[in-house]
Scaffold this active site. Structure first.
Site, PDB file in Angstrom:
ATOM      1  N   LYS A 118       0.839  -1.193   0.000  1.00 59.55           N
ATOM      2  CA  LYS A 118       0.000   0.000   0.000  1.00 59.55           C
ATOM      3  C   LYS A 118       0.879   1.250   0.000  1.00 59.55           C
ATOM      4  O   LYS A 118       1.926   1.279   0.660  1.00 59.55           O
ATOM      5  CB  LYS A 118      -0.908  -0.035   1.231  1.00 59.55           C
ATOM      6  CG  LYS A 118      -1.948   1.077   1.322  1.00 59.55           C
ATOM      7  CD  LYS A 118      -2.813   0.835   2.548  1.00 59.55           C
ATOM      8  CE  LYS A 118      -3.843   1.919   2.766  1.00 59.55           C
ATOM      9  NZ  LYS A 118      -4.669   1.644   3.967  1.00 59.55           N
ATOM     10  N   SER A 198      -9.404   1.829   3.360  1.00 57.89           N
ATOM     11  CA  SER A 198      -8.545   2.594   2.475  1.00 57.89           C
ATOM     12  C   SER A 198      -7.574   1.733   1.653  1.00 57.89           C
ATOM     13  O   SER A 198      -6.970   2.226   0.695  1.00 57.89           O
ATOM     14  CB  SER A 198      -7.722   3.619   3.274  1.00 57.89           C
ATOM     15  OG  SER A 198      -6.865   2.981   4.202  1.00 57.89           O
ATOM     16  N   SER A 222      -9.916  -0.687   7.287  1.00 60.40           N
ATOM     17  CA  SER A 222      -9.235  -0.467   6.013  1.00 60.40           C
ATOM     18  C   SER A 222      -8.540  -1.691   5.440  1.00 60.40           C
ATOM     19  O   SER A 222      -8.072  -1.657   4.303  1.00 60.40           O
ATOM     20  CB  SER A 222      -8.228   0.676   6.143  1.00 60.40           C
ATOM     21  OG  SER A 222      -8.901   1.899   6.301  1.00 60.40           O
TER      22      SER A 222
END
Length: 531
Positions: A118, A198, A222
């Site tokens: 990420k 996210s 997330s």
């Protein structure tokens, strides 16, 4: 942003007409295509490890195959837009690992295995931007501790994944999976549906087999939410089990990285590498016995026999079709010998306001400390807010930055309001919440539907989140894992298991037993829409 040479080459080879722009630190030089016959779609980690060990494929072949697949599916084809940046050294790193294997040196269990990170995790050679154009040129000079552990275990860092900008902590009207640097990520099961956030890019990418393994981060949902709506296994560990050093922060109390994979066994293998002590992380446990575990050893098909599981029905009722899938999952658990107990959480939802206060305070404090180490602006939350205002047409075309403004208005972490909110949130979700239920009913874990199926991506109204069962573990700082349990109109939904701190081995065992019993995951089909 610029299009890398490797992307242009692969599009030409594939005869594809369109490509998303992707950042790279330096152009990746054109390389020969992977050896014929290397099909990485749904390729399992164990199978790849065997093929690497017996010489049927090399780390270069495997890395090359994933780069080709990224070009075909992420940049062209369905244009998932999940990968925000490629590692320009990926093939060179794979070559070094192949040379080491040929010399009889194996770094660890992930030797030659490509991994996506990420884009709020520091990795040398690539930007760490949290999806923000303000940090598009921020290239850390040191790996995050978890990235160091991955490299030491032999992983090939393939690239970075898109995310909801600032990990969905910029606006109350944010669009999950959208960032000003990366654009909008799509859900591979239905392209007009949201991948949740996210860790949206990691969820979409691993579901589409753009890498073998993925690393996401979570503050509250997330990892669990994007894993659930993208048909993945997602593990949010106990806060502190995985180092947070080198991760752009939201909350000192709740932040953690974690595995996002296509199976429980792969999550266990990745967690085995990621978990480790960090003297620079205040949440890292001092007890050495917490580390050095091989989580694969916990996976037993009969782990559900005699397990006591608390059904958290307060996390249901928002969509009948999700409840119906949950009831089928509960029946499967009982058939495997689990004992299910309906439980009621007296503190349900009472932590929400206190948690939000904590996040506002901790975001300002943590981000200021992270940005202060940069040599170029923005070097504070205040200067970031000004940068966004000065570049509003690029940075804020769809929604604003009201959460950044509210965080900037907060004082230091010594303020009584913060200290009381932190105590209240952790007590309501932890001691008086999850932990109290586990103890009162002698439970091994709580279970609930992870969240609703993916909603339509909506640039006007923002996200349409309707419910989820994971927040209690996020606020308590305890582990949770989601496993695919079925589908609603062709869209994946998951079941979340939640347990006490450092009970990852137990959770993985329970999740593995459930996964083996229901085998609910299917590969995505990249439909344009779902009727």
């Amino acid at each position: 942003m610029r299009i890398s040479r490797i992307v242009l080459l692969m599009i030409a080879l594939a005869g594809l007409a369109a490509c998303q722009q992707r950042d790279t630190a330096d152009p990746v030089m054109p390389e020969p295509a992977a050896q014929p016959g290397i099909d990485v779609e749904e390729l399992a980690l164990a199978d790849a490890q065997r093929s690497l060990a017996d010489g049927r494929m090399s780390a270069r072949d495997l890395t090359r195959a994933y780069l080709d697949r990224i070009a075909a599916l992420d940049d062209a084809g369905p244009m998932l837009n999940a990968v925000i940046e490629l590692n320009p050294q990926a093939l060179a790193d794979a070559d070094r690992l192949d040379a080491e294997r040929a010399a009889g040196k194996l770094r660890g269990p992930l030797h030659g295995i490509p991994v996506l990170l990420k884009d709020n995790i520091d990795a040398v050679g690539m930007a760490a931007s949290a999806g923000s154009l303000a940090l598009a040129d921020h290239r850390p000079v040191q790996d995050a501790e978890l990235v160091r552990r991955l490299r030491d275990a032999g992983a090939v860092i393939l690239g970075k994944t898109n995310l909801s900008e600032w990990a969905n902590f910029r606006s109350t009207h944010s669009i999950s999976g959208w960032s000003s640097r990366g654009g909008q990520t799509r859900n591979p099961y239905a392209l007009d549906r949201n991948p949740c956030g996210s860790s949206s890019g990691t969820g979409s990418a691993i579901a589409a087999s753009l890498a073998m393994l993925g690393v996401g981060t979570e503050t509250d949902g997330s990892i669990i939410c994007p894993a659930s709506v993208n048909g993945l296994v997602g593990l949010k560990p106990t806060v502190g089990l995985i180092s947070r050093s080198g991760i752009i922060p939201i909350s000192e109390s709740q932040d953690t990285a974690g595995p996002m994979t296509r199976s429980v066994a792969e999550a266990a293998a990745l967690l085995t590498v990621l978990a480790g002590p960090d003297a620079h992380d205040t949440a890292s446990p001092k007890d050495a016995a917490r580390f050095g575990l091989d989580y694969l050893q916990a996976l037993q098909p009969d782990a559900l026999r005699g397990a006591r599981l608390g059904v958290l029905r307060q996390a249901m009722g928002y969509l009948p079709a999700v409840d119906a899938q949950a009831e089928l999952a509960y029946a499967s658990l009982r058939a495997q010998g689990a004992i299910l107990v309906d439980v009621e959480l007296k503190t349900w939802g009472s932590w929400d306001d206190a948690e939000f206060e904590v996040l506002l305070y901790e975001f300002k404090d943590g981000l200021n400390r992270y940005l202060a180490n940069r040599t170029t602006p923005p070097q504070s939350l205040e200067s970031l807010i000004q940068w966004n205002a000065d570049h509003a047409s690029q940075a804020m075309p769809w929604f604003g930055q009201e959460l950044l403004l509210r965080a900037q208005a907060k004082g230091p972490l010594s303020e009584p309001a913060y200290l009381e909110a932190r105590l209240q949130a952790r007590r309501a979700a932890g001691e008086d919440g999850l932990l109290a239920l586990l103890k009162a009913h002698q439970l091994h874990a709580l279970i609930a539907p992870s969240t609703a199926p993916a909603w339509l991506t909506d640039r006007v109204l923002g996200d349409h989140f309707v419910g989820g069962g994971y927040s209690i573990a996020a606020v308590a700082g305890t582990p949770s894992i989601t496993v695919p349990m079925g589908e609603v109109q062709g869209l994946p939904v998951g079941l979340v298991f939640m347990a006490a701190a450092f009970e990852e081995s137990r959770l993985l065992a329970l999740a593995y037993g459930f996964e083996q019993a229901v085998a609910a995951r299917r590969r995505p089909d990249y439909q344009a829409s779902v009727e």
